[in-house]
Scaffold this motif. Structure first.
Motif, PDB file in Angstrom:
ATOM      1  N   ALA A 135     -17.921  -0.197 -51.687  1.00 55.43           N
ATOM      2  CA  ALA A 135     -19.254   0.215 -50.705  1.00 55.43           C
ATOM      3  C   ALA A 135     -19.952   1.634 -50.946  1.00 55.43           C
ATOM      4  O   ALA A 135     -19.122   2.120 -51.673  1.00 55.43           O
ATOM      5  N   CYS A 162     -23.367   1.964 -46.658  1.00 51.26           N
ATOM      6  CA  CYS A 162     -22.845   2.092 -45.219  1.00 51.26           C
ATOM      7  C   CYS A 162     -23.968   3.777 -45.680  1.00 51.26           C
ATOM      8  O   CYS A 162     -24.335   4.051 -46.355  1.00 51.26           O
ATOM      9  N   ILE A 193     -16.023  -7.438 -40.572  1.00 53.30           N
ATOM     10  CA  ILE A 193     -16.909  -6.893 -41.663  1.00 53.30           C
ATOM     11  C   ILE A 193     -15.959  -7.029 -42.822  1.00 53.30           C
ATOM     12  O   ILE A 193     -16.208  -7.527 -44.246  1.00 53.30           O
ATOM     13  N   HIS A 241     -14.539  -0.703 -35.747  1.00 54.30           N
ATOM     14  CA  HIS A 241     -14.487  -0.522 -36.575  1.00 54.30           C
ATOM     15  C   HIS A 241     -12.773  -2.011 -37.428  1.00 54.30           C
ATOM     16  O   HIS A 241     -12.619  -2.306 -38.158  1.00 54.30           O
ATOM     17  N   TRP A 260     -16.667   4.130 -40.196  1.00 52.42           N
ATOM     18  CA  TRP A 260     -17.935   3.186 -41.067  1.00 52.42           C
ATOM     19  C   TRP A 260     -18.677   3.475 -42.326  1.00 52.42           C
ATOM     20  O   TRP A 260     -19.377   2.961 -43.001  1.00 52.42           O
ATOM     21  N   ILE A 268     -14.078   2.056 -45.904  1.00 51.93           N
ATOM     22  CA  ILE A 268     -14.879   0.723 -46.012  1.00 51.93           C
ATOM     23  C   ILE A 268     -14.219   0.150 -47.867  1.00 51.93           C
ATOM     24  O   ILE A 268     -13.846  -0.430 -47.823  1.00 51.93           O
TER      25      ILE A 268
END
Length: 655
Positions: A586, A492, A450, A445, A499, A504
């Motif tokens: 997210a 997501c 990302i 992660h 995650w 996020i």
């Protein structure tokens, strides 16, 4: 209680298992409380329930929370851990409570059915018991009743005669769908209009860009022309969608289509004046009663509508569909639009998916195919003609040509490969050279991929925010910010964990603030994007509406939303008035339904999970208009996602 297998648990054993599952987060406290309630009711009536009955009651409640209408006993015995999705995530085996499969070892369907013989708690059908056992399926009473209501209403409407003049229908269809002499492909939109015109209930399904909205606007014109000839003109048409966001999108789409349909109709163009692009949510259409599951419109006070169109019907749960069908007046038409391959509703039921189980093969009877040839000029390919077609099959059309994703579109090809469960094709497309599909394989992660997505995706919107309005027109500036906000969205699959949405969102705030793109503040700050999580009729905001926090002319923070009642307009709302919103750098794939973003990125978790399904992946992919990025950590997670299908339990909705 040991983890050895047992086939005859005691009541203490059952509640020890349920307590362990609640503590592990496997089931809800509600599920355990429901089991305890039934146990206590039976004892108070001096008719003690079997431990199996009490355990099954908790399980069927758990299934309802997962979107299932019932619990199939045979499936449960064949693979209890999969059916109940317990444990919900991969965990170390030695740390797990007793698994469902261990508890059921040695048990039989006959033993479970015998344990469910309790006149106070379980009936075989109609009655007042909290549970219903029918055809080997265990239901909560209200879900069983919803299923019965839907089945009865659909069968009645499928048998309802519809006045139709074939020659007049053929004439207006010719105006709306001028056939090109050299065209080889079948015009499924014309077929959809024809089939829907002759049925009191119709379903039009298809993927993104297949023209569902275009088709339904033409259908409504056809119905108004028919009404003119029959003396029932104008028809009262109502359009609705499950969420405010979906309603706004349908409103915009319908508005764009009206002028082109008006131009095609010539002397009959005036009928378009009675197709109003005034779409609302289903809750508003039926009339929500605060503090109640009931609505103002029902069988005894039906909707004053001749035609009801529902978009994004895959998101409509079994309770809402039952309420809608009950609220239709006799003779009213119902048209359902939606993508059968998308995720089903968050709440229990998968109504559109069940209705469209045979849509890929169509199953039109030879008589239907002959009639379609006569009124549309379209020849139904032989592969879609069957002597075993049901009345429901004759009312369903699947639109099969995407105008958004052509044959060379990577997004379109990827969506089709996922739908087919073709893992090799999915992997090839992700590793290929399609300009509109990217794949980021991350090791943990903390991977920078990302962060790059978050920065590149949200920078244009936040830079426009920081630049401020060029002139005094802050509304125009706010609309520009909202437009850029829709340019990128990170999705997501899960809510929790690094995650998931929670992790996020925290990550996004940290990286964007470190680059000076966000304002300071803990809860409210300039640049905070939010999504409404509950309908607020006082503010005119619906579940799913998205906005962004901006400074007003006095420098005070306000949250700006697109004004659904004023195309191109915005609404400025005080943050203090927004009690049900989440930060939305997210969002879950479920929340994204009914939306479209220029660039969508989907982050899969680093461990497999029951929520990772083909439908979830397909829905995430098809939220993207021009670019899609998949972020994952292993081939195993991707494989499970492509190969696992949503399997929602329920009885047949149409016989």
């Amino acid at each position: 209680m040991s983890q050895s297998t047992m086939s005859l648990p005691t009541m203490n054993d059952v509640f020890a298992v349920l307590d362990a599952w609640v503590n592990a987060g496997w089931i809800r406290s509600l599920d355990r409380a429901f089991a305890r309630f039934l146990c206590d009711e039976a004892e108070a009536a001096q008719q003690p329930a079997s431990p199996w009955l009490v355990w099954l009651a908790a399980c069927v409640s758990h299934q309802g929370g997962r979107g299932h209408v019932c619990l199939a006993l045979q499936d449960l015995l064949q693979d209890a851990d999969r059916v109940l999705a317990l444990p919900p995530e991969h965990e170390q085996r030695e740390q797990l409570p007793l698994l469902p499969s261990q508890l059921l070892a040695g048990c039989t369907v006959e033993a479970l059915q015998q344990a469910l013989q309790h006149p106070l708690l379980v009936a075989a059908g109609a009655g007042a018991t909290p549970l219903v056992l029918e055809d080997g399926r265990l239901y909560l009473r209200r879900f069983w009743q919803y299923e019965q209501d839907i089945r009865t209403a659909l069968q009645q409407r499928l048998q309802q005669p519809v006045a139709l003049e074939d020659s007049q229908l053929a004439s207006v269809l010719q105006q709306l769908f001028a056939r090109e002499a050299q065209r080889e492909t079948t015009d499924w939109q014309a077929i959809a209009c024809a089939l829907a015109a002759r049925s009191a209930v119709a379903v039009i399904t298809g993927g993104p860009g297949t023209g569902k909205t275009t088709t339904v606007v033409k259908l409504l014109a056809v119905l108004q022309v028919q009404a003119q000839h029959s003396g029932r003109y104008p028809l009262n048409i109502r359009m609705a969608a499950p969420t405010g966001k979906a309603a706004a999108r349908l409103n915009e789409s319908v508005s764009r289509q009206l002028d082109s349909v008006r131009a095609l109709l010539g002397a009959q163009a005036s009928v378009v004046d009675h197709i109003h692009a005034d779409v609302c949510t289903l809750h508003r259409l039926l009339g929500t009663i605060p503090g109640s599951r009931k609505f103002r419109h029902h069988a005894n006070q039906p909707l004053p509508a001749d035609v009801v169109v529902v978009d994004e019907a895959s998101m409509v749960d079994i309770e809402m569909m039952a309420a809608l069908l009950q609220a239709l007046k006799p003779g009213a038409r119902l048209v359902l639009l939606g993508d059968k391959d998308q995720l089903a509703s968050v709440e229990a039921g998968a109504v559109l998916g069940q209705l469209c189980q045979r849509a890929d093969e169509a199953h039109y009877t030879p008589a239907t195919a002959q009639w379609l040839q006569a009124v549309t000029g379209e020849t139904v390919p032989a592969v879609y003609v069957s002597g075993s077609g049901s009345p429901l099959d004759q009312s369903i059309t699947m639109l099969r040509h995407s105008h958004r994703f052509g044959a060379d579109s990577g997004i379109g090809q990827l969506a089709r490969a996922v739908n087919a469960g073709d893992l090799a094709a999915v992997q090839a497309l992700l590793q290929g050279n399609a300009a509109d599909v990217q794949h980021a394989r991350v090791g943990s992660h903390d991977d920078a991929a990302i962060d790059r997505l978050l920065l590149d995706g949200y920078r244009p919107c936040l830079q426009c925010l920081q630049a401020g309005p060029d002139a005094a027109d802050r509304d125009a500036w706010a609309m520009d910010v909202l437009r850029l906000q829709a340019g990128f969205q990170l999705l997501c699959a899960v809510r929790n964990g690094d995650w998931g949405v929670a992790g996020i969102n925290l990550r996004a705030e940290k990286i964007l603030r470190s680059k000076g793109l966000l304002g300071n503040g803990t809860e409210w700050y300039a640049g905070r994007p939010v999504i409404v999580t509950r309908n607020d009729y006082g503010l005119g905001l619906m579940n799913g509406d998205m906005g962004i926090t901006l400074p007003d002319a006095a420098g005070q923070l306000r949250v700006v939303f697109a004004d659904s009642d004023k195309p191109g307009g915005v609404r400025w709302v005080l943050p203090a008035r927004l009690t049900d919103v989440d930060t939305v750098f997210a969002m879950t794939v479920h929340k994204s339904q009914g939306s479209e973003f220029s660039h969508t990125a989907l982050v899969l978790p680093d461990n497999s999970s029951p929520v990772l399904t083909r439908e979830l992946l397909y829905t995430g992919i098809t939220r993207a208009a021009t670019r899609f990025t998949l972020v994952d950590s292993s081939d195993d997670v991707l494989r499970d996602c492509v190969q696992r299908r949503v399997q929602r339990e329920g009885g047949a909705l149409v016989g």
